[in-house]
Design a protein around this motif. Sequence first.
Motif, PDB file in Angstrom:
ATOM      1  N   SER A  13       0.836  -1.205   0.000  1.00  0.00           N
ATOM      2  CA  SER A  13       0.000   0.000   0.000  1.00  0.00           C
ATOM      3  C   SER A  13       0.867   1.249   0.000  1.00  0.00           C
ATOM      4  N   CYS A  20      -6.085   2.833   0.924  1.00  0.00           N
ATOM      5  CA  CYS A  20      -5.111   2.133   1.773  1.00  0.00           C
ATOM      6  C   CYS A  20      -5.311   2.533   3.240  1.00  0.00           C
ATOM      7  N   VAL A 184      -3.982  -0.729  -5.124  1.00  0.00           N
ATOM      8  CA  VAL A 184      -3.695  -0.924  -3.703  1.00  0.00           C
ATOM      9  C   VAL A 184      -4.842  -0.365  -2.868  1.00  0.00           C
ATOM     10  N   PRO A 185      -5.030  -0.904  -1.657  1.00  0.00           N
ATOM     11  CA  PRO A 185      -4.199  -1.905  -1.006  1.00  0.00           C
ATOM     12  C   PRO A 185      -4.377  -3.302  -1.623  1.00  0.00           C
TER      13      PRO A 185
END
Length: 221
Positions: A13, A20, A184-185
Amino acid sequence: MSDLKPLRLDIVSDVVCPWCYIGKHRIEDALKLVPDVPVEVHWRPFFLNNWVPREGISREEYLTAKFGSVEAYKGIAGRVVAAANEEGLTYHPELVKRQPNTIDCHRLIHWAEARGKAAEMKQRLMELYFRDGGDLTDSNVLVQAAGDVGLDADDVRKRLATDEDVALVSAQAQEAAEKGISGVPTFVFAQKYAVSGAQPAEQLARAIRQVSAEINAEAAE
């Protein structure tokens, strides 16, 4: 203590990725739902905006480059702010004035890991950025953040002024990209199963339990 083999959980992340920030909260809630499962958490770097220069750029320039205009981001931001609020987190996009390159943030997290403080360091940087509109391109802000979680501020100031671990962190982020991680995450369980996105805590807890059962069954064979 449990005799179970610990489950390795790598969390890829970035500190300036709002999902994130939300995902960190959700995985921590997920871990509370499975207190009987031993999990080793490793925070791994990712550069959401690897094109941003080391000194950072104005938030306005960034939003225009990424979303077309500052206005265009407002609708997206509203949804993220609401999702953060549901987790008890605060995101004030209007306070963010500068968009950082996050390599120094990831160096701090890496150094904090040696002290068992990676999660606290990550949390502090995210709070500074999302909640307070802190300037993560300012080494004084980073040094203060490191001190806040119990790292030696003078030591961190000296290390930030060098290129220590720049290559290492860059290589780790590159490795994630080469493995196909683009959103991401991303939560990687036992180095073989990946779940992308800030999934609900219950879903993450289920994944932790399932993969832990699988690796322990394999270990018992």
